[in-house]
Design a protein around this motif. Structure first.
Motif, short mmCIF file in Angstrom:
data_model
loop_
_atom_site.label_atom_id
_atom_site.label_comp_id
_atom_site.label_asym_id
_atom_site.label_seq_id
_atom_site.Cartn_x
_atom_site.Cartn_y
_atom_site.Cartn_z
N PHE A 1 70.48 44.82 72.98
CA PHE A 1 70.58 45.25 71.58
C PHE A 1 71.79 44.65 70.88
O PHE A 1 71.75 44.38 69.68
N HIS A 2 72.86 44.41 71.60
CA HIS A 2 74.09 43.93 70.97
C HIS A 2 73.89 42.60 70.26
O HIS A 2 74.59 42.31 69.29
N TRP A 3 72.96 41.78 70.70
CA TRP A 3 72.70 40.54 69.97
C TRP A 3 71.38 40.56 69.20
O TRP A 3 71.25 39.93 68.15
N VAL A 4 70.39 41.30 69.69
CA VAL A 4 69.11 41.37 68.99
C VAL A 4 69.27 42.01 67.61
O VAL A 4 68.59 41.63 66.65
N LYS A 5 70.20 42.96 67.50
CA LYS A 5 70.36 43.67 66.22
C LYS A 5 70.72 42.71 65.09
O LYS A 5 70.35 42.95 63.92
N HIS A 6 71.42 41.63 65.40
CA HIS A 6 71.79 40.68 64.34
C HIS A 6 70.60 39.83 63.93
O HIS A 6 70.44 39.52 62.73
N ARG A 7 69.75 39.47 64.87
CA ARG A 7 68.51 38.77 64.51
C ARG A 7 67.66 39.66 63.60
O ARG A 7 67.08 39.20 62.61
N ALA A 8 67.57 40.94 63.96
CA ALA A 8 66.77 41.88 63.18
C ALA A 8 67.37 42.07 61.78
O ALA A 8 66.64 42.08 60.77
N ALA A 9 68.69 42.22 61.72
CA ALA A 9 69.35 42.42 60.43
C ALA A 9 69.19 41.21 59.52
O ALA A 9 68.98 41.35 58.31
N ASP A 10 69.25 40.00 60.09
CA ASP A 10 69.06 38.79 59.28
C ASP A 10 67.63 38.71 58.76
O ASP A 10 67.40 38.31 57.61
N PHE A 11 66.67 39.08 59.59
CA PHE A 11 65.26 39.08 59.18
C PHE A 11 65.07 39.99 57.97
O PHE A 11 64.40 39.63 56.99
N LEU A 12 65.66 41.17 58.02
CA LEU A 12 65.54 42.12 56.92
C LEU A 12 66.30 41.65 55.68
O LEU A 12 65.79 41.72 54.56
N ALA A 13 67.53 41.17 55.87
CA ALA A 13 68.34 40.73 54.73
C ALA A 13 67.70 39.53 54.03
O ALA A 13 67.76 39.43 52.79
N ASP A 14 67.08 38.62 54.78
CA ASP A 14 66.42 37.47 54.17
C ASP A 14 65.32 37.89 53.21
O ASP A 14 65.02 37.18 52.24
#
Length: 373
Positions: free
Chosen positions: A354-367
């Motif tokens: 989760f510590h790195w996946v959360k940033h991929r997820a957050a970027d997907f949403l922010a984009d």
């Protein structure tokens, strides 16, 4: 002995680390657990709770001293440490419901002290549903005066709470998004204080009520809404998006749909016992079939792992194939470190990645939600 007593706490340790508990504090307490000579669940629980209570007192005293001296940043960090310690206690599935409620009240208080020191605004709100009130927090990326904001609704499942959802909210507010973190039916104060158990009808009402609540908020942009869930909350995020086609995008991290999962792999502590019965509505599994209904046309991201022993890859792909629009998936190949044949741990791939996946997820949403400058 083939395996250490501390292995029994692997799911608790992983969840605590996801929330942010200090790894040195965890290891200190696990060494105390190692000193237990007799295999006794009650003794393990007493040592775990007692040692964390000492940590809570330490960090709370440091927070008060910092606040009194005008050191707001230190006060915020110490209150957050105290909240993380309370959360580690909350993860223990004690059969003493009154004790569980007492532990949760401590978490609520520490978390409120923490958010009072945060630079961004975090507003406590209540969402009316057909079955009662869902307590929630609405997190803003700043002081809340620059709306309307795009908003992500976050979800987790049984045994969770809105305070835990800080881990989903933080990377999103840093990217300029508002975040709603509710206590869903069967979780947090929704069940402990308001008696809303987890069941299909309760969840369906919750999804609709959350959307209705946001439509009444002038500080939220109704055209930029998304759903984001972890574990069982990943299934919730998918269902909420299916029910509300106005949703811009959806992210499901290691999703769990109970009727998709191998029922033989579900831990005993989730099937029976006082705490389990306290959280679940009657005919729970039958009612949860509603969560599987529908498809989503919005942009969709899913993370999954072969080491998720509740939702195997085939089950995860069944959910993924229900997304009919643009979609991406993240396959987690890393093997979990917290694993043993004696313990069933759905949380392991989630916790360790989760510590790195959360940033991929957050970027997907922010984009898809944030305005790019």
């Amino acid at each position: 002995m083939k395996w250490a007593i501390r292995d029994l706490l692997n799911p608790v340790v992983t969840r605590s680390m996801i929330f942010g508990a200090n790894p040195f504090d965890i290891e200190y307490i696990l060494k105390k657990i190692d000193g237990i000579k007799v295999m006794s669940g009650k003794q393990i629980q007493n040592v775990w709770l007692g040692e964390w209570a000492e940590k809570i007192r330490k960090y709370t005293d440091l927070a008060r001293q910092a606040a009194e001296s005008g050191h707001r940043i230190s006060a915020r960090e110490y209150y957050k440490l105290a909240a993380e310690c309370h959360y580690a206690c909350f993860m223990i599935n004690t059969e003493d419901i009154d004790k569980k409620a007492e532990i949760y009240d401590g978490l609520v208080q520490a978390y409120r002290q923490y958010i009072a020191c945060c630079d961004n605004r975090v507003e406590y709100v209540e969402i009316n549903t057909e079955y009662g009130v869902l307590p929630a927090y609405l997190h803003f990326p700043d002081d809340g005066s620059h709306g309307p904001y795009p908003c992500v609704m976050t979800y987790s499942g049984i045994g969770s709470c809105k305070e835990e959802l800080e881990m989903l909210a933080d990377p999103l507010t840093k990217r300029g998004l508002a975040v709603l973190t509710p206590d869903m039916p069967g979780a947090g104060a929704a069940v402990i204080r308001n008696g809303i158990k987890c069941g299909g009808p309760m969840l369906e009402s919750a999804f609709d009520s959350i959307y209705a609540f946001l439509t009444e908020r002038p500080d939220i942009d109704q055209d930029r809404l998304a759903n984001f869930g972890l574990c069982m909350g990943g299934g919730y995020a998918f269902r909420a998006s299916a029910k509300h086609p106005e949703t811009r995008c959806c992210v499901s991290l290691f999703p769990l749909l109970m009727n998709f999962a191998d029922q033989n792999a579900i831990p005993v502590w989730m099937k029976r016992g006082k705490w389990s019965s306290f959280q679940y509505a009657d005919d729970y599994l039958e009612g949860m079939k509603r969560i599987e209904e529908g498809t989503v046309a919005c942009d969709f991201l899913m993370a999954y792992s072969d080491d998720d022993n509740w939702m195997d890859t085939d089950a995860s792909m069944r959910l993924y194939n229900k997304a009919t629009g643009y979609k991406e998936k993240i396959y987690i190949a890393e093997k979990p470190a917290y694993v043993s044949e004696e313990t069933i741990m759905h949380a392991m791939p989630v916790g360790e990645q989760f510590h790195w996946v959360k940033h991929r997820a957050a970027d997907f949403l922010a984009d898809r939600l944030a305005e790019r400058k």
